[in-house]
Design a protein around this motif. Structure first.
Motif, short mmCIF file in Angstrom:
data_model
loop_
_atom_site.label_atom_id
_atom_site.label_comp_id
_atom_site.label_asym_id
_atom_site.label_seq_id
_atom_site.Cartn_x
_atom_site.Cartn_y
_atom_site.Cartn_z
N CYS A 175 0.49 -0.74 -0.01
CA CYS A 175 0.20 0.15 -0.23
C CYS A 175 1.09 1.30 0.07
CB CYS A 175 -0.68 0.52 1.28
SG CYS A 175 -1.83 1.12 0.87
N ARG A 176 0.63 2.12 -0.40
CA ARG A 176 1.18 4.05 -0.80
C ARG A 176 0.92 4.42 0.54
NH1 ARG A 176 -3.27 4.05 -4.32
NH2 ARG A 176 -4.07 6.67 -4.49
N PHE A 177 0.39 4.14 1.30
CA PHE A 177 0.14 5.30 2.43
C PHE A 177 0.55 4.08 3.66
CE2 PHE A 177 -3.95 5.70 -0.61
CZ PHE A 177 -3.31 7.56 -0.62
N GLY A 178 0.42 2.51 3.46
CA GLY A 178 1.23 1.90 4.09
C GLY A 178 2.80 1.91 5.42
N THR A 179 2.93 2.94 6.61
CA THR A 179 3.51 3.21 7.06
C THR A 179 4.22 1.88 7.76
OG1 THR A 179 2.56 3.53 9.29
CG2 THR A 179 2.41 4.98 7.60
N GLN A 180 3.42 1.08 7.88
CA GLN A 180 4.26 -0.21 9.10
C GLN A 180 3.89 -1.73 7.96
OE1 GLN A 180 7.03 0.35 11.27
NE2 GLN A 180 6.65 2.25 12.30
N ASP A 181 4.28 -2.78 8.84
CA ASP A 181 4.30 -4.03 8.30
C ASP A 181 3.52 -4.58 8.64
OD1 ASP A 181 4.13 -6.55 7.32
OD2 ASP A 181 6.60 -7.51 7.76
N SER A 182 2.01 -4.26 8.14
CA SER A 182 0.80 -4.57 8.94
C SER A 182 0.66 -6.35 8.77
CB SER A 182 -0.56 -3.49 9.10
OG SER A 182 -0.79 -3.80 7.62
N THR A 183 0.56 -6.73 7.85
CA THR A 183 0.27 -8.20 7.64
C THR A 183 1.43 -9.09 8.01
OG1 THR A 183 -0.01 -7.14 5.18
CG2 THR A 183 0.04 -10.07 5.70
N GLY A 184 2.37 -8.64 8.38
CA GLY A 184 3.96 -9.63 8.55
C GLY A 184 3.69 -9.25 10.08
N LEU A 185 2.93 -7.99 11.00
CA LEU A 185 2.75 -8.33 13.07
C LEU A 185 1.68 -9.13 13.12
CD1 LEU A 185 3.49 -7.20 14.58
CD2 LEU A 185 2.39 -5.10 14.76
N GLY A 186 0.53 -8.44 11.96
CA GLY A 186 -0.37 -9.82 12.18
C GLY A 186 -0.42 -10.74 12.46
N ILE A 187 0.68 -11.40 11.02
CA ILE A 187 0.03 -13.22 11.21
C ILE A 187 1.10 -13.57 12.78
CG2 ILE A 187 1.89 -15.35 9.59
CD1 ILE A 187 1.21 -13.27 7.26
N ALA A 188 2.44 -12.76 13.08
CA ALA A 188 2.74 -13.10 14.19
C ALA A 188 2.13 -12.40 15.36
CB ALA A 188 4.20 -11.61 14.10
N ILE A 189 1.29 -11.35 15.73
CA ILE A 189 0.29 -11.37 16.95
C ILE A 189 -1.07 -13.32 16.66
CG2 ILE A 189 -1.56 -10.18 17.49
CD1 ILE A 189 -0.53 -7.38 17.16
N GLU A 190 -1.18 -13.50 15.40
CA GLU A 190 -2.36 -14.03 15.63
C GLU A 190 -1.02 -15.73 16.23
OE1 GLU A 190 -5.16 -16.06 13.09
OE2 GLU A 190 -4.16 -14.67 12.44
N ARG A 191 -0.49 -16.12 14.94
CA ARG A 191 0.90 -17.54 16.00
C ARG A 191 1.31 -17.59 17.21
NH1 ARG A 191 1.44 -20.59 11.94
NH2 ARG A 191 1.60 -19.93 9.65
N MET A 192 1.02 -16.32 17.68
CA MET A 192 1.55 -15.94 18.70
C MET A 192 -0.26 -16.35 20.07
SD MET A 192 2.91 -12.66 21.90
CE MET A 192 2.17 -11.61 21.58
#
Length: 826
Positions: free
Chosen positions: A650-667
């Motif tokens: 996304c051109r507006f994205g500031t951080q890797d939200s997808t990667g962080l979401g996956i990590a939080i879900e696996r945790m």
């Protein structure tokens, strides 16, 4: 400006029938009358049926008030309490109270109720001999119970057994004396009466049936015992007379009204004097007198129609049903079970489990039913009886209950059973409330049991239909049913907070231990308390308490949701809403083999619909083989972690939200919670993942991560509160784990984060997380420790090979505890 009513309505009796009649009049025409109510008791109107729970310590007087002082004021009703009417002058159309007060009337309503029957034996007037009719009687019994000793209850009917139960819970030794050979012989046959007697004796009560009282013994001017006609003597510090009631007709007789057993009325509740109406237990209608609530409410509706000049159908008599209000004893009776040559008995008996069901059929229709030990189908049998339904096509399956009789093994789920009831099926017999009315009340915004009670009165009287109303709430709202600070269930007087605290303080580690030590009133608990206790023990003692699968809701055991048609749907987990071709192929194959439709959910997953119950193990085996695990879309646990595409796309994205979401879900996945729990990670303040209506939301900004809590996107939308802002992914994950653990340890079972935060306050949450320097670390460590003991359910097994991907986003925080974390958790 509203004109003041000119017609004067005077009501003699401030009890349930009198006030309910007034409520019905007000509902039809609030401007019809100026209303004055005289009550003998010095208090507002309360639910007399609930005196038994007050005696048992399960409720306080404030809990059973029906109409408080505000109700009288709001409706311009003059209440004259503690001043009973002693005379009626029909010629002058006035009533005179004991104080000398004279009140004129245009219409008079008699709602004088009934008088307790006192058996005419020597000693019946001794101090310490009480009846069980009003709050003053309860107060006398409570004072006696404080001194301890022995209580004798004369009468083994409904009221007597409820009095005996309450006194037993208050610590008194209790003996029940009953003249007939069967307890509750008007409601139970011999077999059900025997099971009831056995259960009461198991609880420590002494039950003497076929016992006739000869004399009440006294000593030093106070009751000391009871002598039976066969010579036996039973010591007693308190004697409760609960042998029956008689219509209170003295006032009507003195006024010259037609009186037989009760005050004679027509179908519109009008007495022999057209200006005087009567309703309730004092009434005789078509030769019958009624002592149960349901027919009284029907009378009130007929009376209100007539009093307001409406063309109503009138009261034509009533079929009644009965339930016993003794915690942990499920008993239902309706209609005529006396049988006869032209009747057929259908009986199912399982003595080892304490189950007994008897349905009496005449001319192809149900005319009576007795259920003991399992009353779930009581409403259905009563509906068949009341309608006179032809049961010829159901005959072979009738005794097995609605689910089996109507076909379909999947319908054995309680929600499926209640879903199959017709809209006009009676749910609350006390108040004449149908299933359709309850469902309409819920659809109109009543999201809790208390709200339903206040708006349509279902379960507001005896409370025996509470479970059915709760099932309708669950059927309509699912997980959005609101819960609150009440006792855990009918099995205990302890609140959720009490039980949570005592489990830790006293180190209870088994469900039976909790029930034994906290004096549960049922041997095995119920469907409300067992899931809560199972969760509280799991949360308090990870690794020491073994999860009891049979104490879980059926959807958690099956990893599936039952749908309207009796089939099931399953949702495999998609980490952070991401998937791949292999998973899509596996879902497509599973849908073709076992389901009928696949649907994209709001949580960025795929839901497979139309699965048969017997195919659930097979579909999960196929999905597991493809590396997919349960999405827990049916559990009190982590549901989803919703993400946007974030900075990678996304051109507006500031951080890797997808990667962080996956990590939080696996945790966090697989962690059992008080209620469902949803997370979202948005890659920028545009908030495409809707993080600000989730239980825990992360909004990525240029300088780090804003963490939000307590959102709810259900029926009552609640935006999140800003919890804090952190600079790194590792901090965001650590605070997420700590917040979840705090919620797990402090919230009540079935309480979502939104009502929990509203109850305790955001300041409390922040203080628990941030006031102590290491609070976040300790809470996160406890969460990580608990995660290592997640149940190894073969349908929800952890997928392998996740650590490398996970650790990219964890920094120094790990989902599995290091020795240092274990030490912190302890």
């Amino acid at each position: 400006m509203v004109a003041t009513p000119t017609q004067r309505l005077v009501v003699i009796g401030n009890g349930m029938a009198g006030c309910r009649a007034v409520e019905e009049v007000l509902a039809r025409d609030p401007a019809a009358y100026r209303i004055t109510i005289f009550g003998a008791e010095p208090r507002v109107n309360y639910n007399r049926i609930m005196l038994s729970p007050v005696l048992a310590g399960e409720k306080a007087f404030e809990d059973i008030v029906i109409n408080d002082a505000g109700w009288y004021a709001d409706n311009a009703i003059t209440l004259v309490s503690g001043d009973p009417v002693v005379a009626i002058d029909r010629a002058a159309q006035t009533v005179t109270a004991a104080s000398g007060r004279v009140e004129p009337y245009d219409r008079l309503l008699l709602a004088t109720g009934s008088d307790p029957f006192i058996i005419p034996v020597p000693g019946a007037d001794l101090p310490g001999v009480v009846t069980f009719r009003d709050l003053d009687d309860v107060d006398k019994m409570l004072r006696a119970a404080e001194r301890g000793g022995q209580a004798v209850v004369i009468g083994g009917g409904l009221l007597g057994l409820e009095a005996a139960h309450g006194l037993s819970l208050r610590g008194m030794g209790v003996t029940v004396i009953h003249l007939m050979p069967t307890l509750m012989e008007r409601q139970l046959d011999e077999a059900a009466g025997y099971l009831l007697k056995t259960e009461l004796e198991r609880r420590g009560q002494t039950i003497l049936t076929g016992a006739d009282t000869a004399e009440i013994l006294g000593e030093n001017g106070h009751v000391a015992g009871v002598r039976l006609k066969d010579g036996r003597e039973i010591a007693a510090d308190l004697v409760v007379m609960a042998v029956g009631i008689r219509p209170a007709t003295a006032l009507a007789k003195a006024a010259g009204l037609a009186v037989e057993r009760g005050v004679v009325v027509d179908d519109h509740m009008v007495t022999s004097d057209p200006a005087i109406m009567a309703v309730g237990e004092c009434v005789q209608h078509r030769g019958a007198c009624y002592g149960l609530v349901a027919p009284l409410w029907e009378m009130c509706r007929a009376l209100a129609d007539a009093a307001c000049g409406l063309a109503g159908p009138g009261f034509a008599g009533s079929v009644t049903s009965t339930k016993l209000k003794v915690s942990g004893i499920d008993l239902f009776s309706a209609g005529d079970f006396s049988g006869g040559a032209d009747c057929e008995d259908i009986v199912m008996r399982d003595a080892a489990r304490g189950l007994y069901k008897r349905v009496v059929v005449q001319d192809g229709r149900v005319i009576g039913a007795v259920l003991y030990g399992d009353t779930a189908d009581g409403a259905w049998y009563f509906d068949l009886l009341r309608r006179g339904t032809d049961i010829a096509d159901l005959r072979d399956r009738l005794i097995f209950g609605q689910a089996h009789a109507l076909g379909g093994g999947a319908a054995t789920d309680p929600l499926a059973t209640v879903a199959a009831l017709p809209d006009d099926a009676e749910v609350c017999g006390c108040n004449g409330v149908s299933k359709g009315t309850v469902m309409a009340t819920i659809a109109g915004g009543a999201c809790s049991l208390d709200a339903v009670r206040s708006q349509c009165k279902a379960s507001a009287s005896c409370g025996s239909c509470t479970g059915l109303v709760e099932q309708l709430l669950a059927l309509t709202l699912g997980d959005d049913v609101q819960s609150g600070p009440k006792t855990m269930c009918k099995c205990t007087s302890f609140t959720h907070a009490d039980v949570r605290r005592l489990i830790v303080e006293r180190e209870f580690k088994l469900i039976p231990q909790v029930m034994q030590e906290l004096n549960w009133s049922t041997p095995d608990g119920c469907a409300s308390c067992r899931p809560a206790l199972n969760y509280y023990l799991l949360c308090a003692w990870p690794g020491q308490y073994k999860d009891d699968q049979q104490s879980r809701f059926v959807n958690e055991r099956l990893h599936a949701n039952i749908q309207k048609d009796g089939s099931y749907s399953v949702v495999p987990r998609m980490w952070g809403g991401m998937t791949n071709p292999d998973e899509l192929r596996a879902i497509a194959d599973a849908t073709e083999k076992y389901g009928r439709m696949v649907k994209v959910t709001g949580g960025q997953r795929l839901d497979i619909f139309g699965v048969k119950k017997e195919d659930l193990p097979k579909i999960w085996a196929d999905l597991n083989a493809a590396g997919m695990v349960s999405g827990h879309a049916y559990g009190k646990s982590l549901r989803t972690v919703k993400t946007c595409v974030g900075s990678e796309w996304c051109r507006f994205g500031t951080q890797d939200s997808t990667g962080l979401g996956i990590a939080i879900e696996r945790m966090t996945w697989g962690s059992w919670m008080p209620h469902k729990f949803k997370i979202a990670v948005s890659g920028c303040p545009r908030n495409c993942a809707e993080a600000t209506i989730k239980d825990f939301g992360v909004v990525c900004v240029d300088s780090g991560y804003e963490l939000h809590v307590g959102g709810n996107g259900g029926i009552h939308v609640r935006a999140t509160d800003l919890l804090c802002k952190v600079a790194t992914e590792a901090e965001a994950m650590q605070v997420c784990a700590a917040f979840i653990q705090l919620y797990r340890e402090e919230a009540w079972y079935l309480e979502r984060t939104a009502p929990w935060i509203e109850r305790v306050g955001l300041a409390h949450v922040k203080a628990r997380l941030f006031d102590a320097p290491d609070a976040v670390e300790r809470l996160a460590a406890r969460f990580a420790y608990a995660q290592t003991f997640m149940q190894d359910d073969p349908w929800a097994r952890r997928a392998g090979g996740e650590d490398a991907e996970l650790h990219q986003h964890l920094g120094e925080f790990r989902p599995f505890p290091t020795p240092a974390l274990l030490e912190a958790a302890e």
